[in-house]
Each structure stands twice: as structure tokens, then as C-alpha cells.
Design an enzyme around this catalytic site. Structure first.
Site, PDB file in Angstrom:
ATOM      1  N   CYS A  10       0.856  -1.187   0.000  1.00 38.33           N
ATOM      2  CA  CYS A  10       0.000   0.000   0.000  1.00 38.33           C
ATOM      3  C   CYS A  10       0.892   1.237   0.000  1.00 38.33           C
ATOM      4  O   CYS A  10       2.061   1.166   0.368  1.00 38.33           O
ATOM      5  CB  CYS A  10      -0.938   0.006   1.191  1.00 38.33           C
ATOM      6  SG  CYS A  10      -0.098  -0.236   2.752  1.00 38.33           S
ATOM      7  N   GLU A  69      -7.331   8.458   5.130  1.00 36.21           N
ATOM      8  CA  GLU A  69      -7.109   8.162   3.727  1.00 36.21           C
ATOM      9  C   GLU A  69      -8.379   7.806   2.979  1.00 36.21           C
ATOM     10  O   GLU A  69      -9.283   7.171   3.513  1.00 36.21           O
ATOM     11  CB  GLU A  69      -6.104   7.009   3.595  1.00 36.21           C
ATOM     12  CG  GLU A  69      -4.748   7.391   4.158  1.00 36.21           C
ATOM     13  CD  GLU A  69      -3.675   6.360   3.912  1.00 36.21           C
ATOM     14  OE1 GLU A  69      -2.510   6.771   3.865  1.00 36.21           O
ATOM     15  OE2 GLU A  69      -3.993   5.158   3.780  1.00 36.21           O
TER      16      GLU A  69
END
Length: 179
Positions: free
Chosen positions: A66, A113
């Protein structure tokens, strides 16, 4: 070298600016991110244990990789770049969903996020980057869920959010009876 910047976004994932990555994490500002999930032909999921010196979530288990796209970089392109950088391979990826989450850490950082979840299939050799990855393994969905129930603190916060939706998308035959 210029510090890396993240793309600040609103709740609709529309870019509203950029900011140095650590500053965005200290301020807890919503920014674009992605999480790559990889499965093999046996239906097992590739997990990585984050390097022990990462700035947050060090040593925790999570999806294959990620990160954040750079300003001007497409999210899918960033997923391919980061998969190669962290795990030493690349494969076809496609986005399956996105979600927003917020996690505050003890070190004063906040992950806030808009996370795009990318999925791919890979059966080849893995060449993990030791600066990013402490360990890796493929596990079945049932085994992952069992570990998450027994030791939830050994997995990253975003993995807890994303995994159930990924498993639903994959329609994996998950034993939910505990037997």
C-alpha cells in the site's frame, strides 16, 4: 531529494491540493492512498509483514502493499510501481472498491485516507524489499480471519476495514461457523 507529497482530497476523492506526506499525517488531512491485494490461483491471499522500522504500523501484517500516488500519477499506475518496489513483481491490477478511514497512532500520526483497493492475481516468485517488508506469506481466507480474531492487534487498521469487503468481492467460500 524532494520529500514525497500526497494528494489531498475531499470526501468525493476530488484533488484539492498536495502536501508533504509526513505533514499530512501529522495534521490528519484526508489524502489519496491505495491498497493492493494479491491472490494466487489457489485462492490464497498474499500478506506482508511491514518492516520493523516503518513510521507507523511497523511489524504488522497487512495486504501485499500500500502507499500513496504521487501528484500527477494515476492510482493504478502507482499500485504497479509500489508492488514492484515492495514485493519485487508486477501483475494485472484492477480497482474493486474504495473507502475512507481514519486511524490515530500513538506517535502523533494520523492515517486519514481515501483508499482505493486494487486486486490482482499472481503465482510467481516474490522478491521482497527488506527495507519495506519483514516477511510475507500466502494464507487462506479462513486462516486470515482466524488469526485476526485471535490476534487483531497484529494486523494494520486499514486491513481490518478492507478485508471483509475484498472477501465479499472475491466470493471466497469462508467458513463463518467457526467449525
Amino acid at each position: 531529494m524532494k520529500p514525497s507529497e500526497v494528494i489531498l482530497v475531499n470526501e468525493s476523492d476530488e484533488a484539492i491540493g498536495t502536501m508533504e506526506k509526513m505533514a499530512a499525517h501529522y495534521k490528519g488531512l484526508l489524502h489519496r492512498a491505495f491498497s493492493v491485494f494479491i491472490i494466487n490461483d489457489a485462492g490464497e491471499m498474499l500478506l506482508q509483514q511491514r518492516a520493523l522500522d516503518k513510521y507507523h504500523s511497523a511489524g504488522l501484517w497487512t495486504n501485499a502493499c500500500c502507499s500513496h500516488p504521487f501528484p500527477g500519477e494515476a492510482t493504478l499506475e502507482a499500485g504497479h510501481r509500489r508492488l514492484q518496489e515492495e514485493m519485487g513483481f508486477d501483475c494485472d491490477l484492477h480497482e474493486i472498491f474504495s473507502f475512507t478511514y481514519r486511524t490515530e497512532f500513538d506517535n502523533g500520526l494520523t492515517e486519514h485516507e481515501f483508499d482505493h483497493v486494487l486486486l490482482g492475481t499472481y503465482n510467481g516468485i516474490i522478491y521482497p524489499n527488506a527495507a519495506e517488508v519483514n516477511d510475507y506469506r500466502y494464507l487462506s481466507a479462513n486462516h486470515i480471519l482466524e488469526l485476526m480474531e485471535k490476534e487483531p492487534g497484529t494486523f494494520t487498521s486499514w486491513f481490518h476495514y478492507a478485508l471483509p469487503i475484498v472477501l465479499q468481492h472475491l466470493d471466497l467460500r469462508v467458513n463463518t461457523t467457526g467449525v
